[in-house]
Design an enzyme around this catalytic site. Sequence first.
Site, PDB file in Angstrom:
ATOM      1  N   GLU A  25       0.832  -1.197   0.000  1.00  0.00           N
ATOM      2  CA  GLU A  25       0.000   0.000   0.000  1.00  0.00           C
ATOM      3  C   GLU A  25       0.870   1.251   0.000  1.00  0.00           C
ATOM      4  O   GLU A  25       1.876   1.329   0.705  1.00  0.00           O
ATOM      5  CB  GLU A  25      -0.910   0.009   1.219  1.00  0.00           C
ATOM      6  N   SER A  26       0.450   2.207  -0.795  1.00  0.00           N
ATOM      7  CA  SER A  26       1.244   3.432  -0.919  1.00  0.00           C
ATOM      8  C   SER A  26       1.349   4.188   0.394  1.00  0.00           C
ATOM      9  O   SER A  26       2.394   4.763   0.714  1.00  0.00           O
ATOM     10  CB  SER A  26       0.628   4.341  -2.002  1.00  0.00           C
TER      11      SER A  26
END
Length: 1460
Positions: free
Chosen positions: A659-660
């Site tokens: 996940e960013s």
Amino acid sequence: MGCLTQESEVNAVTREPKDCSRPSRGALAFMVNSEIGAVLAVMRRNVRWGVRYMADDDQLEHSLIQSFKDLRKNIFLWQDQWHTINPVLYLQPFLDVIQSDETGAPITGVALSSVYKILTLEILDLDSVHVDDALHLIVDAVTSCRFEVTDPASEEVVLMKILQVLLACMKNKASIKLSNQHVCNIVNTCFRVVHQASSKGELLQRIARHTMHELIRCIFLHLPDIDSTGQALTQGVVLHANKEVTVLSVSLPDGSKQHDNGYVSSEHEARPSSVASNFSSDTLAGKVGENVVELGPGKELAQSGPQLMMAPYGVPCMVEILHFLCSLLNVTDYIGVGPTSNPIAYDEDVPLFALGLINSAIELCGSSIGDHPKLLALIQDELFGNLMQFGLSMSPLILSTVCSIVLNLYYHLRTKLKLQLEAFFSCVLLRTAQSKHGASYQQQEVAMETVVDLCRQHTFMVEMYANFDCDISCSNVFEDLASLLSKSTFPVNSPLSAMHVLALNGLIAVIHGMAERIGSELPGPEQASLNLDSYESFWMDECENYEDPNKWVPFVSKMKCIKRKLMIGADHFNRDPEKGLEFLQEMHLLPGPPDPQSVACFLRYTSGLDKNLVGDYMGNHDEFCVQVLQEFARTFDFRDMNLDIALRVFLETFRLPGESQKIQRVLEAFAERYYEQSPHILVNKDAALLLSYSLIMLNTDQHNAQVKKKMTEEDFIRNNRHINGGNDLPREYLSELYHSICENEIRMTPEQVFGFPVMTPSHWVGLMHKSKQTAPFILSDSTGHLDYEMFAVLSGPTIAALSVVFDHVEQEDVLQTCIDGYLDVAKIAASYHLNDVLDDIVVSLCKFTTLLRPLSVEESILAFGDDSKARMATVAVFTIANRYGDYIRSGWKNILDCILSLHKLGLLPARLASDAADESESPSDLERGRPAAGPSPASNKPSLAIPQKSSGLMGRFSQLLYLDTEEPAPEPTEEHLAAHQRSLEIIQKCHIDNIFTDSKFLQAESLSQLSRSLILAAGRSYKGSSSLEDEATAVFCLELLIAVTLNNRDRIMLLWQGVYEHIANVVQAALMPCALVEKAVFGLLRICQRLLPYKENLTDELLKSLQLVLKLDARVADAYCEPITQEVMRLVKANAMQIRSHIGWRTITSLLSITARHPEASEVGFETLEFIMSDGAHLLPANYVLFVNAAKQFAESRVGHVDQSVRSLDLMAGSMVCLVRWSFKTKEAVGEETAIKMYQDIGEMWLRLVQGLKKVSLDQREEVRNHAVLMLQRCLSVVEGIHLPKELWLQCFDLVIFPLLDDVLETAQETSPKDYRNMEGTLVLSLKLLSKVFLQFLLDLSQLMSFCKLWLGVLNCMEKYMKVKIRGKRSEKLRELVPELLKNTLLVMKTSGILVPGDATTGGSLWQPTWLHVKNICPSLQEEVFPGNELEQLQKEHIKAGGSSIPDRSLLVAPSETTA
């Protein structure tokens, strides 16, 4: 003179200079002159030189020839002061020839030979002037040697001579004057020759390689002599010099040169080859071709001056050479299928050659490398990084060389290479050694041999355990190696191979090392444990002193305990992070509630965590997780580290989340920490964050196969403009980052192959960073500080491995290796009191003895005698039993099963189980026929069975061995006899008897187990089976049990209950005489005989146990009565003084009483009785009544001679002596109550005695009957010394005397004269007894209130005897005796004043009743006792006294009251 042949040249190269003796100073001139002549002679053979030499006088000679002639003019002038001459003067002409491009190969070869001779004869030495200049000139000349190539053979000769001279330079004592530059030139030239030789003959190739190895040895042999603090050598930079100096570098096959930073640029110049070429460096490069490795500039060339390179050689040149050799290993990253004829051979040959040279260097100076940081850094990083890669090579040769280097590095530098060694073991050795991971069999074997070689270092496994298994952040190398060795021992769906045996040797080597350390100071046998009541931070704990075992041993033990719990916590974490952390809190490994720092340390330093979960956990938006992430980042040290390296180190510890947002949080924490420690280029943490993001994106772009268009360097630089606080970062800085990411991917996921970690460049960078923070490497000494914990891991797999190999092999040496391993394991297990391990060993070995197989006797003996494996296992079993029996528990059952099997086969000695008294038994004991102790030969022990059947022990064995004596046994074959003889020899080596004779030294628990095992074995043999074989086995077990019991008399209570119960079961179950019950009974008696003298507190218990004999079945008791009595007699005679209690004596007398009626046993029983009662020697108040009763039994018994009964009566009567003695002692007793009690007891004993005699007085036998009456009379009359109460006499008359007279009278009247002969005599004796006793104690009796009654009883008895008829006739003897006795009694009573005239109101109440009875007996007695005048006188006196008149005689007794 001329050019040397190839053969002579080879001999010259391989000959050591030290073999040459140095010539005298005077001879040097002649020697040099000889060499001048040799060179000139070869030159004259050449047309060019010959013509010029023969020219007219006006033409000048060639300068080369002229220089030799000039030298000849001078050498004899220098003869006396040769040592003061500059060597350059006589070397220069030869060196000019070597460097001349006009000379051919033969001339150059002779000149080189001359120089070699000068060097080897030590004309040059340290005392020579300008020797350094001379050596430098030689090296310069030879390394730039030029000559015309005329033919390949002569060219090879020159090349060999070049090698020869250069090696001689290094071996010369003056070689220490060589500079760093010249040593590098020598190595460079030799390496060029090695490459040149690849296209030449095999001989030159081998000599060139050999010379290269010798050069490396000579150079690095000098390292130990260099002081680590001396000059700038330890900080030596990479070799460099001015423009004329060549430095080591590598040329690549595509014409590109490899720079030190690993990048490649096109700088290669191709040079044409020429047939008549000179041997210059340039020409050599052209002849070798593209694959040339040469000297080139180093990274630090610009940072130092030529003065360092011209200094005497030392660390700088060694650093450069080692770096050069390591760079050869890097070549394989870029090499493909090149122009060589055999690229595969090249691929293996180049690194193999380089690895061999490196190994030679490390072998000689390994320990000294640690004193020089530059060299050590090369070893730690560049070399070991290459070793990790080449360790996975498919070539067994390369792997073998790599492993040899690692072995040497472990031995010399393990304290400096902790994590490198861990990585090599985990990523290379463990991975390669397992067949299921794709390695070839040859690779597996090489890896396994290396592991085994390491295990043969006695401290290796200890150090692996202490440094890695006890380190929280390291893998469990010891456990992994142990698992590898144990699993590799087991053949899986395949026969046993050399690999399996090799793995076993490794296990045994480890175990043997532990066994040898036994005896050194050991910690307690209990494994270290850690009880944490509360959390204490331990992540950063360090030992006070890693060199003091008293400090580091407790420390690593503590950390190992923590690590075990952490591993469990890691397992929980990998399944559920939250539950994992809760578990750690419960274990007090995290505080409750947990703080971010402790959780960060757990995630950072705990091995075995799932890196994906670690990344996800730290990337969470939860505030606590964010704090953990920040603390996690603070555990790193990024100082002096490039951003890409720092990022690699950081991401090696976990997997970057997908996940960013999580990525951003992770990179923010990283950037903040990096900027905090490395603010040199980046102006703020935002710049670090942006650049880190950019590197992650670049990494994805460059190494993702789905990205077709790759980012260029310019793109990367453009993407990162204005990120450094609005300014650009240096282009060079960004370019370096770009190339680093492009060439070495940052692995976002942990890479593993077949479950093993792969050492990627990023991983290696992380490891090098971690190595700076790891704890020091602990060196173990020869003491077994940690062996207990290690053995707990190793013991089970080792025993299983030994069992498997021992089962599958037949080779004697491997079998012996297994046996040695078993014994070592047993030794360690015993040392640490690991009973279960010893039991497992015993069980494992017993199954190989073949003794437990259900075979016939002949088959079993053949199987055992012909099977060397079975014999070895048997010896091992009993060796363990003898040495380490203290710690055997359930294993005794298996050992006894083997012993019983040997017993059934007839292989055990006749006297297996002896005890301490066996040797001390006197021959007279055996002559008397008592059963010998233990399983003795039949000749020593008479048959104790019923006459019709031999039931003695050996007799039963005979029945066992010869079940059918009617049929002759078949003659044994030679094979059977040989097997039997071998079996006997093996059994003799086993010393089985020592197990039982030395059982007194066994620990209590082991002894109890041995006893229980014997009882169980015996029980299995006789319960539910009636076969002779099973009975013999039960007998044998009982013999061993008795022997063990007797040998442990000091610990009898430990065994007694079980032994007694077993014997009781045997005795109570016996219905017929047999060897088993015989052994049980006599064993019990023997135990009592042996233990009574030593165990006074057990006397009653032991004697009480003999009551089992009384419970014998009548038939059994009858069969063994006599020998039992003999044993009882021996027991009593030996221990009479120890037996003091009534209970003990009651058992003895019970046994003796039985013998009174046994024909064979009566005599022995009476002898025992006589021993006790004669003179009252052993009579006690506690046993008096018992022995009186026993004597009465013998007196009444008719099975013996009458004389025995008479003697029994004498014993009874003689016992009065004891009563008298005790009565006298009672007078001295303190306390009136005690005295009264004693008198009462004595009186009671006397009464029991006379009652016993009274019973015997009715015996049928005249002699016995009459003698009993006499003895009774004696006992009744000889009581002056005894204090008897008057009332006791009344009891005596009522219970003994009066009943005796009545019973004798009744017997005489009612029995047949045939049964009771001469009863008249007995009546006479009885009546005399009455009269004598009455008269003796008349005065005392007369004072009793009941005297009148007593007196009337006496008169009644006399009256009866007066009237008795025997066989219908009155006894004349009695008719004469009764009046006489009565008269005598009356006279005594008259004289005593007892019988006096009187009436009923006065004391003379006896008067009238007396005369009434006397009238019936003999009326005339009154006149005889009281004549007429005397009676009248008495009457007058009575009247005067106030009494009534006495009736006259006629009225004294009424006629009607008389009886017929």
